[in-house]
Design a protein around this motif. Sequence first.
Motif, PDB file in Angstrom:
ATOM      1  N   PHE A 147     -19.758  55.399 -14.659  1.00 33.45           N
ATOM      2  CA  PHE A 147     -20.376  55.509 -13.477  1.00 33.45           C
ATOM      3  C   PHE A 147     -21.495  54.675 -12.429  1.00 33.45           C
ATOM      4  N   GLY A 148     -21.119  53.879 -13.679  1.00 30.54           N
ATOM      5  CA  GLY A 148     -21.465  51.729 -12.836  1.00 30.54           C
ATOM      6  C   GLY A 148     -23.062  51.658 -13.154  1.00 30.54           C
ATOM      7  N   ALA A 149     -22.901  50.152 -12.732  1.00 31.89           N
ATOM      8  CA  ALA A 149     -24.241  49.907 -12.919  1.00 31.89           C
ATOM      9  C   ALA A 149     -25.519  49.802 -12.296  1.00 31.89           C
ATOM     10  N   GLY A 150     -25.170  51.299 -11.150  1.00 24.75           N
ATOM     11  CA  GLY A 150     -27.138  51.643 -10.650  1.00 24.75           C
ATOM     12  C   GLY A 150     -27.072  52.871 -11.643  1.00 24.75           C
ATOM     13  N   VAL A 151     -26.141  53.393 -12.736  1.00 28.88           N
ATOM     14  CA  VAL A 151     -26.536  54.789 -13.046  1.00 28.88           C
ATOM     15  C   VAL A 151     -27.055  53.930 -13.910  1.00 28.88           C
ATOM     16  N   TYR A 152     -25.966  53.002 -14.746  1.00 32.56           N
ATOM     17  CA  TYR A 152     -26.301  52.398 -15.780  1.00 32.56           C
ATOM     18  C   TYR A 152     -27.764  52.235 -15.744  1.00 32.56           C
ATOM     19  N   ASN A 158     -10.407  32.744 -18.877  1.00 37.55           N
ATOM     20  CA  ASN A 158     -10.791  32.997 -21.092  1.00 37.55           C
ATOM     21  C   ASN A 158      -9.783  33.837 -21.184  1.00 37.55           C
ATOM     22  N   ALA A 159      -9.707  35.003 -20.589  1.00 34.68           N
ATOM     23  CA  ALA A 159      -9.336  35.799 -21.040  1.00 34.68           C
ATOM     24  C   ALA A 159      -8.170  36.652 -20.031  1.00 34.68           C
ATOM     25  N   PRO A 160      -7.452  37.790 -20.364  1.00 34.68           N
ATOM     26  CA  PRO A 160      -5.644  38.141 -19.671  1.00 34.68           C
ATOM     27  C   PRO A 160      -6.780  38.692 -18.410  1.00 34.68           C
ATOM     28  N   LYS A 161      -6.164  38.054 -16.918  1.00 36.03           N
ATOM     29  CA  LYS A 161      -6.678  38.674 -15.808  1.00 36.03           C
ATOM     30  C   LYS A 161      -7.035  39.917 -15.357  1.00 36.03           C
ATOM     31  N   ILE A 162      -5.874  40.888 -16.198  1.00 39.55           N
ATOM     32  CA  ILE A 162      -6.397  42.416 -16.056  1.00 39.55           C
ATOM     33  C   ILE A 162      -8.030  43.372 -16.159  1.00 39.55           C
ATOM     34  N   PHE A 163      -8.363  41.973 -17.131  1.00 38.41           N
ATOM     35  CA  PHE A 163     -10.041  42.494 -17.259  1.00 38.41           C
ATOM     36  C   PHE A 163     -10.827  42.661 -16.557  1.00 38.41           C
ATOM     37  N   ALA A 164     -10.515  41.059 -15.222  1.00 35.87           N
ATOM     38  CA  ALA A 164     -11.006  41.294 -13.948  1.00 35.87           C
ATOM     39  C   ALA A 164     -10.500  42.296 -12.881  1.00 35.87           C
ATOM     40  N   ARG A 165     -10.681  43.274 -13.203  1.00 42.93           N
ATOM     41  CA  ARG A 165     -10.164  44.562 -12.554  1.00 42.93           C
ATOM     42  C   ARG A 165     -11.392  45.184 -12.520  1.00 42.93           C
ATOM     43  N   THR A 166     -11.717  45.670 -10.617  1.00 41.82           N
ATOM     44  CA  THR A 166     -12.524  46.278 -10.903  1.00 41.82           C
ATOM     45  C   THR A 166     -12.169  47.125  -9.651  1.00 41.82           C
ATOM     46  N   THR A 167     -12.884  48.631  -9.493  1.00 38.00           N
ATOM     47  CA  THR A 167     -12.659  49.463  -8.422  1.00 38.00           C
ATOM     48  C   THR A 167     -13.296  48.569  -7.084  1.00 38.00           C
ATOM     49  N   LYS A 168     -13.346  50.002  -6.028  1.00 36.93           N
ATOM     50  CA  LYS A 168     -14.239  49.066  -4.705  1.00 36.93           C
ATOM     51  C   LYS A 168     -15.655  49.153  -4.865  1.00 36.93           C
ATOM     52  N   GLY A 169     -16.115  49.744  -5.781  1.00 35.78           N
ATOM     53  CA  GLY A 169     -17.848  49.779  -6.070  1.00 35.78           C
ATOM     54  C   GLY A 169     -18.135  48.532  -7.392  1.00 35.78           C
ATOM     55  N   GLY A 170     -16.933  48.354  -7.705  1.00 34.22           N
ATOM     56  CA  GLY A 170     -17.582  46.797  -8.063  1.00 34.22           C
ATOM     57  C   GLY A 170     -16.969  47.439  -9.656  1.00 34.22           C
ATOM     58  N   PRO A 221     -15.949  46.981 -13.503  1.00 38.54           N
ATOM     59  CA  PRO A 221     -14.944  46.384 -14.342  1.00 38.54           C
ATOM     60  C   PRO A 221     -14.675  47.366 -15.253  1.00 38.54           C
ATOM     61  N   TYR A 222     -13.622  48.049 -14.677  1.00 38.10           N
ATOM     62  CA  TYR A 222     -13.000  49.841 -15.212  1.00 38.10           C
ATOM     63  C   TYR A 222     -12.441  49.178 -16.214  1.00 38.10           C
ATOM     64  N   VAL A 223     -11.392  48.458 -16.464  1.00 43.16           N
ATOM     65  CA  VAL A 223     -10.807  48.500 -18.004  1.00 43.16           C
ATOM     66  C   VAL A 223     -11.158  47.253 -18.830  1.00 43.16           C
TER      67      VAL A 223
END
Length: 509
Positions: free
Chosen positions: A137-142, A328-340, A342-344
């Motif tokens: 649910f994101g950083a705000g909910v966390y 330093n890690a595959p770029k796929i791990f930098a993917r984020t949703t529009k809300g920021g 980093p779901y991957v």
Amino acid sequence: MGLKRQLKNRHIAMISIGGVIGTGLFLGTAGSLASGGPVGLLLGYTVVGTITYAVMVCLGEMIAYLPIPGGHIKLAERFVDGAFSFTMGWNYWYNWIIILPAELSAAAVLINYWTTSVNNAVWVTICLIVVFVINMFGAGVYGECEFWFASIKVLTITGLIILGLVLDLGGGPNHDRLGFRYWKNPGPFNQYAGIPGPEGRFLAWWSVMTQAAFSFIGTEIVAIAAGEAKNPRKNLPKAIRRVYIRILLFYILGTFFIGLLVPYTNPDLNLSVSNAAKSPFVIAIKTAGIQGLPSLINACLLTSAWSAASSDLFTSSRALYGLAIAGNAPKIFARTTKGGLPYVSIIFSGLFGTLAYMAISTSAGKVFGWFANMTAVAGLMTWFGIAVTYLRFHAGLKAQGIDRRTLPYRGFLQPFLGWYVAISTVTICFFSGWSVFLKGGWSAATFVTNYLPLMLFPVLYIGAKLIMRTPTHRASQMDFYTGIDEILADSYDEPKATTWYGKIWAFLM
């Protein structure tokens, strides 16, 4: 899209004070008391507490000045070199994906207090789903969940300390005034492995150090949260200045009362026997004859395990995201949703929580011990890396004529605290598995869980240095200015409280 600043002042404050108070303090102290005795336990936590405070002073100075995504991992890239950042990042990610199953295993141990008829896999699954949903649910909910979870933990430990004083003075139903009885009999120190004299007492104290480190590891989580903190230059220094409250109030006072209330010879302190494993606090309350309260406290401790596990997944996913944006890690791990979000990184890191299913075939308490050892050593190496980064940061400020008094937060006794952290952490790690070298004490599991994480750090650094061939930054050429404009743009003066309750809240938060 990148991360978004969603964590409010009170979120950061509560994360820094109570975010990672977890099963290390509430459950791990059982094994430490059994091996070290009451004074050995207290001394171990006090020494590691001084190291923790020194780490936060070092980290605070850097992260308040540069509150960037990736925290100390990105700072290592700026002030040491790319290979060191690579090593710090992967070591830190490894640390948090290992501590996640440790907390889940601990949750199973705590639930076993009520029933052992249900397979531990059920409890691990429920806890893992709760943690995963909170993070998705994101950083705000966390941050909001963590605020309330951490509030429960802070109230629990404060209540337990007050209750500990009452029970020690004979205020329990059995009216048994304990005083310092257990410091006299069975004694202040255990004689480790039956070794007589000062040597056995010294080893009893040293046996506490690694477990104490496990309890304190995670204090630096505010650095990783810096990239998602609102008004970071104002809020982070405030959070860091209050770390001493957490160390003194929760850890030092907590372990002091544990040593007063439970003798180190109590068989229920044995975490390798899953149906008897209990928090020392619960043992003390049950011994005093208070009905119903042990179950209530155990429930509070269970929320603590959930909270700490939630922080573990948050931190590991942000560490992996930081590695990806640094290349330093595959770029796929930098993917984020529009809300920021980093779901991957969250999904991938969360998969390692399934290691907690080891608690099905082996005692959950024993599995918790293995993961605790691995986490403690990896965490101490993270602290070592933070100290090295700070020493380079300090040298860079001096070489470029930047006055430390102009920084948003300035620590004292520097750079000596940086050297203290660097030397003490390596020393504790090097001797963390010494017990396996005692006659008849060999344990492959203990040797591997203590020394594998220690070897990982130099192997990663040397390998990265050879492959990346990145030069170590000269102090005179370090980058102190990139990103400063954006950070200043995110800074603002918060309105001052005018009411008495508002001022109290502002002080606490």
